[in-house]
Motif scaffolding. Structure first.
Motif, short mmCIF file in Angstrom:
data_model
loop_
_atom_site.label_atom_id
_atom_site.label_comp_id
_atom_site.label_asym_id
_atom_site.label_seq_id
_atom_site.Cartn_x
_atom_site.Cartn_y
_atom_site.Cartn_z
N UNK A 162 -8.65 92.67 14.92
CA UNK A 162 -8.07 92.57 16.25
C UNK A 162 -7.26 91.29 16.43
N UNK A 163 -6.70 91.11 17.61
CA UNK A 163 -5.90 89.92 17.90
C UNK A 163 -6.76 88.66 17.97
N UNK A 164 -6.12 87.51 18.04
CA UNK A 164 -6.82 86.24 18.16
C UNK A 164 -7.69 86.26 19.41
N UNK A 165 -8.83 85.61 19.34
CA UNK A 165 -9.73 85.55 20.49
C UNK A 165 -11.16 85.31 20.05
N UNK A 166 -12.07 85.50 20.99
CA UNK A 166 -13.50 85.31 20.74
C UNK A 166 -14.14 86.67 20.48
N UNK A 167 -14.95 86.73 19.45
CA UNK A 167 -15.67 87.96 19.09
C UNK A 167 -17.15 87.63 18.92
N UNK A 169 -20.57 88.89 16.87
CA UNK A 169 -21.08 89.67 15.75
C UNK A 169 -22.59 89.76 15.92
N UNK A 170 -23.08 90.96 16.14
CA UNK A 170 -24.49 91.20 16.37
C UNK A 170 -25.10 91.78 15.10
N UNK A 171 -26.19 91.19 14.66
CA UNK A 171 -26.90 91.64 13.47
C UNK A 171 -28.26 92.19 13.88
N UNK A 172 -28.57 93.37 13.39
CA UNK A 172 -29.85 94.00 13.66
C UNK A 172 -30.47 94.35 12.31
N UNK A 173 -31.54 93.64 11.95
CA UNK A 173 -32.10 93.85 10.61
C UNK A 173 -33.13 94.97 10.59
N UNK A 174 -33.63 95.25 9.41
CA UNK A 174 -34.57 96.36 9.21
C UNK A 174 -35.87 96.18 9.98
N UNK A 175 -36.18 94.95 10.39
CA UNK A 175 -37.38 94.68 11.20
C UNK A 175 -37.08 94.73 12.69
N UNK A 176 -35.85 95.14 13.06
CA UNK A 176 -35.36 95.25 14.43
C UNK A 176 -35.20 93.88 15.09
N UNK A 177 -35.07 92.85 14.26
CA UNK A 177 -34.78 91.51 14.76
C UNK A 177 -33.27 91.42 15.00
N UNK A 178 -32.89 90.84 16.14
CA UNK A 178 -31.48 90.81 16.55
C UNK A 178 -30.98 89.37 16.61
N UNK A 179 -29.76 89.16 16.12
CA UNK A 179 -29.12 87.85 16.19
C UNK A 179 -27.66 88.08 16.54
N UNK A 180 -27.11 87.24 17.42
CA UNK A 180 -25.71 87.35 17.81
C UNK A 180 -25.00 86.05 17.48
N UNK A 181 -23.85 86.18 16.82
CA UNK A 181 -23.04 85.04 16.42
C UNK A 181 -21.69 85.11 17.11
N UNK A 182 -21.14 83.97 17.47
CA UNK A 182 -19.82 83.93 18.09
C UNK A 182 -18.82 83.53 17.01
N UNK A 183 -17.73 84.30 16.91
CA UNK A 183 -16.67 84.04 15.93
C UNK A 183 -15.36 83.89 16.69
N UNK A 184 -14.64 82.84 16.37
CA UNK A 184 -13.34 82.60 17.00
C UNK A 184 -12.24 82.91 15.98
N UNK A 185 -11.41 83.88 16.32
CA UNK A 185 -10.29 84.23 15.45
C UNK A 185 -9.04 83.56 16.01
N UNK A 186 -8.35 82.83 15.13
CA UNK A 186 -7.14 82.14 15.60
C UNK A 186 -5.89 82.88 15.24
#
Length: 70
Positions: free
Chosen positions: A46-51, A53-70
Motif C-alpha cells: 500500500x501507500x506510505x503511512x502507518x500500518x 501487523x498483528x500476529x496470532x500464534x498457535x497458542x492464541x497469543x496476540x501481538x501487534x506491531x506498528x510499521x511505518x512505510x515511507x
C-alpha cells in the motif's frame, strides 16, 4: 521506517503464526498463515503511512506491531 519490506523474527518456540496487516483506519490489507515461523519476510504494497501487523500464534497469543512505510 521501511520502504515496505521488513522481516519478522521471534525468539519464541512457535512454528505457525497468522499474520494480519491493517492500515491506519483498521482496514484489513492482507492476511496470511506462516508455517515457517519464527522468521518471516513481508512486504506492504500500500501507500506510505502507518500500518499495524498483528500476529496470532498457535497458542492464541496476540501481538501487534506498528510499521511505518515511507
Amino acid at each position: 521506517p521501511t520502504d515496505g519490506r521488513f522481516k519478522l523474527v521471534s525468539s519464541n518456540d512457535i512454528s505457525t503464526v497468522e499474520i494480519f496487516i491493517r492500515n491506519s483506519k483498521g482496514q484489513l490489507i492482507e492476511s496470511l498463515r506462516s508455517s515457517n515461523y519464527p522468521s518471516q519476510e513481508l512486504e506492504i504494497l500500500g501507500p506510505a503511512g502507518v500500518y499495524f501487523v498483528e500476529l496470532l500464534d498457535e497458542n492464541r497469543s496476540r501481538k501487534t506491531l506498528k510499521v511505518i512505510k515511507r
